[in-house]
Scaffold this active site. Structure first.
Site, mmCIF file in Angstrom:
data_model
loop_
_atom_site.group_PDB
_atom_site.id
_atom_site.type_symbol
_atom_site.label_atom_id
_atom_site.label_comp_id
_atom_site.label_asym_id
_atom_site.label_seq_id
_atom_site.Cartn_x
_atom_site.Cartn_y
_atom_site.Cartn_z
ATOM 1 N N SER A 140 7.020 -31.607 60.265
ATOM 2 C CA SER A 140 8.014 -31.275 59.443
ATOM 3 C C SER A 140 7.834 -31.856 58.428
ATOM 4 O O SER A 140 7.863 -32.289 58.005
ATOM 5 C CB SER A 140 9.119 -31.715 60.245
ATOM 6 O OG SER A 140 10.202 -32.095 59.439
ATOM 7 N N TYR A 154 13.401 -40.360 62.057
ATOM 8 C CA TYR A 154 12.982 -39.408 62.320
ATOM 9 C C TYR A 154 11.734 -38.897 61.076
ATOM 10 O O TYR A 154 10.597 -38.397 61.320
ATOM 11 C CB TYR A 154 13.923 -38.381 62.529
ATOM 12 C CG TYR A 154 13.548 -36.250 62.281
ATOM 13 C CD1 TYR A 154 13.391 -36.331 63.515
ATOM 14 C CD2 TYR A 154 13.112 -35.474 62.037
ATOM 15 C CE1 TYR A 154 12.554 -35.037 63.990
ATOM 16 C CE2 TYR A 154 12.642 -34.170 61.965
ATOM 17 C CZ TYR A 154 12.400 -34.008 62.789
ATOM 18 O OH TYR A 154 11.769 -32.693 63.364
#
Ligand code: NAP
Length: 245
Positions: A140, A154
């Site tokens: 990501s 995350y």
């Protein structure tokens, strides 16, 4: 030389994983559609692949659990042959909050689901690989933004995924296994509802240079290219799919 293409896509019952499984299914891959809990959704992905003339089955496994990963690889080998391609797509995030509210339990869950899963699946892949192939890790842009006040846990997991991609690509550079990564930005999937904000992509669209979120299909196209012989000289590389972000 790889004769039959057999791929495992982790977390393929919805979102980017489902889009990737369908695209690969239409490109002559036999597809193992891994999922955790939503059998109906995974079955629908397989049905869609079959409707387009492809071959797939759904396989339930928590890919952060080594025994379940090993069982999945064994099952796929029994059904078809060795696994030649792997997409480490699984990723979770929890409710947006700042670091001070993130429990050790949540941190461990995020790291195990997002990173240990890729580690275990890649290890199982390499152990059984004879023909070689390719791995794509789904990271990501959070690995470079850090996702402050939202999901630092995350983002940390995605930073780890980037290091893992680099290291594994170098370990396997002479073994005919390429390892690359895609780093999506804001993609319209159900993951944002899990973070407590289903409309997140729409809210942030004006901050994206291209002024829109991306689709799971757009990410799937990049994954398919990185798995394919068209990217034969690409390893240890990252493709950002983030509309210029
Ligand atoms: P998603 O829609 O939330 O789907 C997650 C998938 O992972 C589901 O199929 C779920 O299965 C499965 N899953 C969760 N935990 C699992 C486990 N332990 N074992 C096996 N399967 C498991 O996610 P997405 O938005 O498509 O994201 C896919 C990847 O892209 C993730 O790595 C995410 O971090 C990354 N990414 C997404 C975005 C975005 O904006 N969407 C941006 C950057 C990066 P069940 O439904 O069966 O539970």
């Amino acid at each position: 030389q790889i004769v039959g293409k057999v791929v495992i896509v982790t977390g393929a019952s919805r979102g980017i994983g489902a889009a990737t499984a369908k695209l690969l299914g239409s490109n002559d891959y036999k597809v193992c559609v891994n999922y955790l809990s939503d059998k109906n959704a995974a079955d629908r992905v397989c049905a869609s692949i079959a409707d387009n003339g492809g071959v797939a089955f759904a396989h339930e496994a928590d890919v952060s659990d080594e025994a379940q990963v090993l069982d999945m690889f064994e099952y796929v080998r029994e059904q078809w042959d060795e696994v030649t391609h792997l997409v480490n797509n699984v990723g979770v995030l929890f409710t947006k909050t700042e670091l001070i509210n993130v429990s050790a339990e949540r941190f461990t869950k995020v790291l195990n689901t997002n990173v240990l899963s890729a580690f275990l699946c890649s290890k199982a892949f390499v152990k059984q690989s004879v023909a070689g192939g390719a791995i794509v890790n789904v990271s990501s842009i959070a690995s470079r933004t850090g996702a402050p006040f939202e999901y630092v846990d995350y983002a940390t997991s995605k930073g780890a995924m980037d290091s893992f991609t680099k290291g594994l690509s170098l370990e396997l550079a002479t073994k005919n296994i390429r390892v690359n990564s895609v780093r999506p930005g804001f993609i319209k999937t159900d993951i944002h509802a899990d973070g407590g904000e289903p409309g997140r992509v729409e809210r942030l669209s004006s901050q994206i240079p291209m002024q829109r979120g991306g689709t799971a299909d757009e990410v799937a196209q990049a994954i398919a290219w990185l798995l394919s012989p068209q990217s034969s000289y690409v390893t240890g590389s990252f493709i950002d799919l983030a509309g210029g972000k």
